[in-house]
Design a protein around this motif. Structure first.
Motif, mmCIF file in Angstrom:
data_model
loop_
_atom_site.group_PDB
_atom_site.id
_atom_site.type_symbol
_atom_site.label_atom_id
_atom_site.label_comp_id
_atom_site.label_asym_id
_atom_site.label_seq_id
_atom_site.Cartn_x
_atom_site.Cartn_y
_atom_site.Cartn_z
ATOM 1 N N LEU A 234 45.841 -31.546 -18.824
ATOM 2 C CA LEU A 234 46.972 -30.902 -19.510
ATOM 3 C C LEU A 234 46.457 -29.476 -20.094
ATOM 4 N N ASN A 235 45.516 -29.394 -20.597
ATOM 5 C CA ASN A 235 44.729 -28.129 -21.267
ATOM 6 C C ASN A 235 44.541 -27.234 -20.020
ATOM 7 N N THR A 236 43.981 -27.641 -19.121
ATOM 8 C CA THR A 236 43.702 -26.603 -17.740
ATOM 9 C C THR A 236 45.013 -26.180 -17.451
ATOM 10 N N ASN A 237 46.153 -26.988 -17.042
ATOM 11 C CA ASN A 237 47.324 -26.420 -16.762
ATOM 12 C C ASN A 237 48.044 -25.524 -17.538
ATOM 13 N N PHE A 238 48.033 -26.001 -18.972
ATOM 14 C CA PHE A 238 48.779 -25.111 -19.948
ATOM 15 C C PHE A 238 48.001 -23.661 -20.115
ATOM 16 N N LEU A 283 43.231 -28.548 -28.665
ATOM 17 C CA LEU A 283 44.499 -29.138 -28.682
ATOM 18 C C LEU A 283 45.545 -28.145 -27.555
ATOM 19 N N PRO A 284 46.506 -28.853 -27.119
ATOM 20 C CA PRO A 284 47.300 -28.104 -26.001
ATOM 21 C C PRO A 284 47.942 -26.827 -26.690
ATOM 22 N N LEU A 285 48.569 -26.552 -27.879
ATOM 23 C CA LEU A 285 48.583 -25.380 -28.275
ATOM 24 C C LEU A 285 47.633 -24.376 -28.193
ATOM 25 N N ASP A 286 46.430 -24.914 -28.728
ATOM 26 C CA ASP A 286 45.400 -24.024 -28.857
ATOM 27 C C ASP A 286 44.872 -23.524 -27.234
ATOM 28 N N LEU A 331 36.888 -20.256 -27.967
ATOM 29 C CA LEU A 331 36.602 -21.793 -27.893
ATOM 30 C C LEU A 331 36.241 -21.699 -29.518
ATOM 31 N N ALA A 332 35.240 -21.281 -30.094
ATOM 32 C CA ALA A 332 34.814 -21.134 -31.557
ATOM 33 C C ALA A 332 35.976 -21.000 -32.415
ATOM 34 N N LEU A 333 36.926 -20.206 -32.212
ATOM 35 C CA LEU A 333 37.930 -19.775 -32.970
ATOM 36 C C LEU A 333 38.744 -20.814 -33.115
ATOM 37 N N PHE A 334 39.243 -21.621 -32.057
ATOM 38 C CA PHE A 334 40.364 -22.575 -32.064
ATOM 39 C C PHE A 334 39.902 -23.983 -31.920
ATOM 40 N N ALA A 335 38.778 -24.327 -31.649
ATOM 41 C CA ALA A 335 38.348 -25.920 -31.942
ATOM 42 C C ALA A 335 38.413 -26.304 -33.088
ATOM 43 N N PRO A 336 38.886 -27.788 -32.954
ATOM 44 C CA PRO A 336 38.878 -28.434 -34.236
ATOM 45 C C PRO A 336 37.539 -28.649 -34.890
#
Length: 643
Positions: A234-238, A283-286, A331-336
């Motif tokens: 899903l993340n790939t497609n988003f 996450l999907p929004l990220d 990635l470093a900015l948005f990853a949990p």
């Protein structure tokens, strides 16, 4: 065998299908005379990658490490089954497809002017040294439990945004710098030229194939089949979808003169490349935010490369180099927080920046050295004549392309013969036109001299004599009627002299030829302000286009006629002249006064408006008048231009 092994095999097959996507995408974006060359190059580079990476590169990348710099032991795939019997060959098959992706990207960027042999030599070095060694620093512990120095620093690259795509993008940058731009890519004034594409729908098909294959690229990188696979897909497609939106909006708001077609393709692939770094963590929004930002980055970086005159035939550097770098850093900015490995977010951002920087220095540096040596020893580029013919003919002697080339050159020969005759006629016409212009100029000068020296001087003497007579009548006869008639005659003579001066000024505006329209209008306003006492304001709000001489003269006359009419009829005390740029290559000339205005229904045919409209119409422009009795007049003149 387990479901994890089966998932790896299926995913590897997805990634292999990327080769078909790259062929369609690259073939669609280049000229028809080179499509066979690109297709064959892609097949041969994958063949080379298969042999070189499996028997040399895999050992360097995943074998037992030596000082954390390179691996070994698995040369020619020996000893592989002893280490991990069930996973070994499945893992090699999966990783081979990633190596094939990296190598294919480089050949596409250098299309249409690079010889086949140098590209194949570069594929050997890329698959055997550049790609596997950097991969060892990040992924060296995937097959064996062993350290990998960049990963141990905390660097994260889940599926290869930097390892695969960044490496390919920066090597591509080195390649296009060494090989140079395609013939006629930029014109003599430095503006980029469209060289033509063979089949954009084919490129769209390639984009969909790559999009589809990316599900295996990211999904398989988990190396097992579990409940996170759905999130990864899903993340790939988003990210791909958001990449398109980011690229289109960036193109719309910041690059208005560029077609948004390229933005669609680049945005989709840029979003796919970017999410490759963190599809397992975000996450999907990220993922949407990463794709959107990366789509914008890809568009801006592509424009920057154009400004530097770096010719990337398929946009590989911006998509894979800059797209991979942006995704890895974002990635470093948005990853949990739980996926940051115990590091603070700032530390993780610095680590990701460090990894991207090492990747650039390694891939670009070695790529530059590699292509420099290949160019020195073997030569990278085809000749100008071969490039003109197309690599289908030069590399593969394609008979159909040869027939097309012969037809084209035959028509060009006929055209050249015909154009030779036309050129002689044009030269004769140009000579006659030049003679006519020079004759007209001489006549203008003679007319101006005669008016000034003859009629003008006589009227000036008449004005003086009449003034003296008027003074004498006032003193001696004290006849108000006679005195008034003489004063009116003096005033009429003064007006006539001013009209002659205006004619003289109009006959030869030399400043227009020497300094251009803007300077000429400014001087005109200064002169009118001195003679009329009216306050003039001049606002040049945008640079003046480089008008052709005829266009500049017509615009000057329009402005001059507007001002003359205002002085004669408006009773204005202030006039504002403004020049500004509008959208869609249109320039606005605006002249406003605070005079009495007029009724459009009654006087539209007067005031020289028809003359001004005719001049503007010749230039493709329009005239709009905003006026109201007692509230002044504004004339808006829009004229198209082309820098």
């Amino acid at each position: 065998m387990t479901i994890d092994h089966l998932w790896l095999i299926v995913s590897a097959s997805f990634v292999f299908f990327m080769q078909a996507g790259f062929v369609c995408y690259e073939v669609g974006f280049i000229q028809s005379k080179n499509v066979i060359s690109v297709a064959i190059e892609n097949i041969l580079t994958f063949v080379i990658t298969t042999l070189v990476y499996c028997f040399l590169g895999f050992a360097l990348m995943f074998g037992p490490t030596h000082l954390g710099i390179f691996g070994g032991n698995y040369w020619l795939l020996n000893n592989l089954s002893l280490t991990n019997p069930s996973l070994g060959f499945v893992f090699v098959f999966f990783e081979l497809m990633f190596a094939g992706t990296a190598v294919t990207i480089v050949s596409g960027s250098m299309s249409e002017r690079t010889r086949l042999l140098p590209l194949l030599l570069a594929a050997v070095f890329l698959a055997g040294v550049i790609y596997p060694l950097f991969g060892h620093w990040v992924w060296g512990g995937l097959f064996l439990k062993q350290p990998a120095w960049l990963k141990d620093l905390g660097f994260i690259d889940f599926a290869g945004a930097t390892v695969v795509h960044g490496t390919a993008g920066w090597v591509s940058l080195a390649g296009i710098m060494v090989v140079g731009a395609r013939k006629d890519r930029w014109d003599s004034s430095g503006r980029i030229k469209k060289l033509g594409r063979s089949n954009i729908p084919f490129a769209a098909l390639g984009t969909f194939i790559l999009w589809f294959s990316w599900f295996g690229f990211n999904g398989g990188s988990l190396l097992e089949f579990n409940d996170r696979v759905g999130l990864i897909l899903l993340n790939t497609n988003f990210s791909a979808a958001a990449g398109v939106m980011g690229a289109i909006l960036t193109n719309h708001f910041f690059l208005k003169e560029h077609s948004y077609m390229e933005a669609i393709f680049a945005g989709a692939l840029g979003g796919l490349v970017a999410i490759t770094a963190g599809s397992n963590y975000l996450l999907p929004l990220d993922a949407v935010l990463v794709g959107f930002i990366s789509g914008s980055v890809v568009v801006f970086s592509g424009l920057w490369l154009e400004k530097l005159r770096l010719d990337d035939a398929v946009g590989a550097v911006s998509i894979h180099g800059f797209g991979g770098a942006s995704g890895t850093i974002l990635l470093a900015l948005f990853a949990p927080q739980e996926f940051l490995g115990g590091q603070t977010r700032l530390t993780k951002i610095l680590v990701q920046l460090a990894g991207v920087s090492v990747n650039f220095l390694w891939a670009f540096g070695l790529g530059l050295l590699m292509f420099y040596l290949i160019n020195k020893l073997f030569g990278l580029r085809v000749s100008a004549e071969e490039e003109e013919k197309g690599l289908n003919i030069v590399e593969f002697a394609d008979i159909y392309s040869w027939q097309d080339y012969l037809k084209m050159t035959h028509y060009e020969t006929l055209t050249q013969d015909l154009s030779g005759t036309i050129q002689v006629q044009n030269q004769l016409l140009q000579k006659q036109a030049k003679l006519l212009v020079e004759t007209q100029e001489q006549e203008r000068v003679k007319l101006a001299r005669d008016l000034h020296d003859g009629v003008g001087q006589s009227l000036a003497a008449l004005k003086l004599q009449l003034g003296m007579i008027a003074q004498k009548v006032k003193k001696e006869h004290q006849d108000p009627l006679l005195s008034g008639q003489i004063e009116r005659t003096v005033h009429l003579t003064a007006n006539t002299i001013e009209e002659i001066r205006t004619v003289l000024f109009n006959l030869k505006p030399a400043l227009l030829h020497e300094k251009g329209l803007s300077a000429s209008v400014e001087v005109l306003l200064q002169n009118l302000q001195k003679t009329s006492g009216i306050r003039f304001s001049y606002n040049l709000l945008a640079p003046m286009p480089a008008w052709e001489e005829a266009a500049a003269l017509n615009l000057y006359r329009v402005v001059q006629e507007c001002l003359t009419n205002i002085l004669k009829h408006s009773q204005a005390t202030e006039i504002v002249v403004s020049f500004s740029k509008l959208k869609s290559n249109r320039y606005l000339l605006q002249i406003s006064d605070n005079g009495q205005g007029f009724d459009m229904q009654k006087v539209h045919a007067g005031l020289g408006l028809n003359s001004m409209e005719e001049r503007l119409k010749m230039l493709g422009g329009t005239l709009q008048i905003v006026t109201e009795t007692g509230k002044g007049t504004t004339l808006l003149m829009e004229v198209p231009y082309d820098y």
